[in-house]
Design an enzyme around this catalytic site. Sequence first.
Site, PDB file in Angstrom:
ATOM      1  N   PRO A   2       0.825  -1.112  -0.006  1.00  0.00           N
ATOM      2  CA  PRO A   2      -0.009  -0.029   0.091  1.00  0.00           C
ATOM      3  C   PRO A   2       0.724   1.360   0.003  1.00  0.00           C
ATOM      4  O   PRO A   2       1.970   1.406   0.907  1.00  0.00           O
ATOM      5  CB  PRO A   2      -0.836  -0.154   1.383  1.00  0.00           C
ATOM      6  CG  PRO A   2      -0.965  -1.473   1.641  1.00  0.00           C
ATOM      7  CD  PRO A   2       0.490  -2.164   1.081  1.00  0.00           C
ATOM      8  N   GLU A   3       0.509   2.072  -0.996  1.00  0.00           N
ATOM      9  CA  GLU A   3       1.097   3.646  -0.978  1.00  0.00           C
ATOM     10  C   GLU A   3      -0.155   4.455  -0.918  1.00  0.00           C
ATOM     11  O   GLU A   3      -1.328   4.168  -0.872  1.00  0.00           O
ATOM     12  CB  GLU A   3       2.079   3.616  -2.137  1.00  0.00           C
ATOM     13  CG  GLU A   3       3.221   2.775  -2.060  1.00  0.00           C
ATOM     14  CD  GLU A   3       4.607   3.128  -2.556  1.00  0.00           C
ATOM     15  OE1 GLU A   3       4.645   4.249  -2.429  1.00  0.00           O
ATOM     16  OE2 GLU A   3       5.197   2.296  -2.860  1.00  0.00           O
ATOM     17  N   LYS A  51      -1.508   6.639   4.522  1.00  0.00           N
ATOM     18  CA  LYS A  51      -1.716   5.359   4.493  1.00  0.00           C
ATOM     19  C   LYS A  51      -2.723   4.929   5.515  1.00  0.00           C
ATOM     20  O   LYS A  51      -2.833   3.698   5.640  1.00  0.00           O
ATOM     21  CB  LYS A  51      -0.296   4.497   4.750  1.00  0.00           C
ATOM     22  CG  LYS A  51       0.618   4.732   3.651  1.00  0.00           C
ATOM     23  CD  LYS A  51       1.827   3.876   3.771  1.00  0.00           C
ATOM     24  CE  LYS A  51       2.723   3.941   2.883  1.00  0.00           C
ATOM     25  NZ  LYS A  51       4.064   3.001   3.022  1.00  0.00           N
ATOM     26  N   ASN A 170       7.565   3.020  -0.266  1.00  0.00           N
ATOM     27  CA  ASN A 170       9.031   2.851  -0.909  1.00  0.00           C
ATOM     28  C   ASN A 170       9.156   2.779  -2.466  1.00  0.00           C
ATOM     29  O   ASN A 170      10.346   3.156  -3.159  1.00  0.00           O
ATOM     30  CB  ASN A 170       9.669   1.169  -0.564  1.00  0.00           C
ATOM     31  CG  ASN A 170      10.911   1.164  -0.140  1.00  0.00           C
ATOM     32  OD1 ASN A 170      11.605   2.149   0.034  1.00  0.00           O
ATOM     33  ND2 ASN A 170      11.440   0.141  -0.242  1.00  0.00           N
ATOM     34  N   ARG A 251      14.605   0.232   5.239  1.00  0.00           N
ATOM     35  CA  ARG A 251      13.680  -0.171   3.957  1.00  0.00           C
ATOM     36  C   ARG A 251      14.853  -0.359   2.842  1.00  0.00           C
ATOM     37  O   ARG A 251      15.808   0.152   2.811  1.00  0.00           O
ATOM     38  CB  ARG A 251      12.811   1.074   3.318  1.00  0.00           C
ATOM     39  CG  ARG A 251      11.830   1.191   4.502  1.00  0.00           C
ATOM     40  CD  ARG A 251      10.784   0.238   4.728  1.00  0.00           C
ATOM     41  NE  ARG A 251       9.882   0.166   3.763  1.00  0.00           N
ATOM     42  CZ  ARG A 251       8.728   0.905   3.452  1.00  0.00           C
ATOM     43  NH1 ARG A 251       8.363   1.915   4.292  1.00  0.00           N
ATOM     44  NH2 ARG A 251       8.120   0.666   2.265  1.00  0.00           N
TER      45      ARG A 251
END
Length: 264
Positions: A2-3, A51, A170, A251
């Site tokens: 999810p972004e 988010k 990301n 990340r």
Amino acid sequence: MPEGDTVWNTARVLARALTGARLTGSDFRVPQLATTDLTGWRVTDCASRGKHLLIRLAEPTGAAQWTLHSHLRMDGTWRVYAPGERWNARPAHLIRVVLSAATATAVGYHLHEVALLPTAEEDRLVGHLGPDLLGTDWDPQEAVRRLADRPADNIAEALLDQRNLAGVGNLYKCELLFLRGINPRTRVADVPDLASLVTLAHDLLAANRGRWTQSTTGSLRRGQTSYVYGRRAQPCRRCGTAIRKEELGERVTYWCPRCQPAPT
């Protein structure tokens, strides 16, 4: 993963299925809400904030407005099913919330930070976020100001910090930095044009809003949707150099060492 655009899409799917409907049942599989029953409550709105997903409800009497909040993080999702349809998006043990209405059932899988609170108090959970890239409050100048307030941070981690601007994950982080030729380790203070980077972030998320396939290249064909993300050791689409991958902060980051040279 999810972004901001994915969560925006999810909110719209939930809104189409549930807005105006009275719930015929609810099932919370999280300890803090295990005994909560929303039967008879009416769904008034579904919205996203970065988010975070916000399902707004009215009590049966209409006397109070409440918000069911959930954070999708990297692995959360909501799915909508027709009455009688099999729930098959994820294993049953990952279900955290079920909201049932006469015409649809919404099932939340692997949700995080699930909470039910008065709508007037939503800021307790989302008030710290920066301007929402897909929100009505989008303010690029404020996003630039927040980024610039921490000049020593590297730009890769700064873009993921939702306190600066809400919605970049990301994938977009990696793609944004490639498109602007910025090495992920560059300090915020050394980024030559924060305003154009912020504007590009908004443009990319807005371009993907309303569809589930995310593309930064303009192509929706499998294997051609990104420049660097997920392409470790593959040739850069611009110069042919092998794309690199490493952990930066918490990340994974992908970048082209030639198109995005290390800061001096």
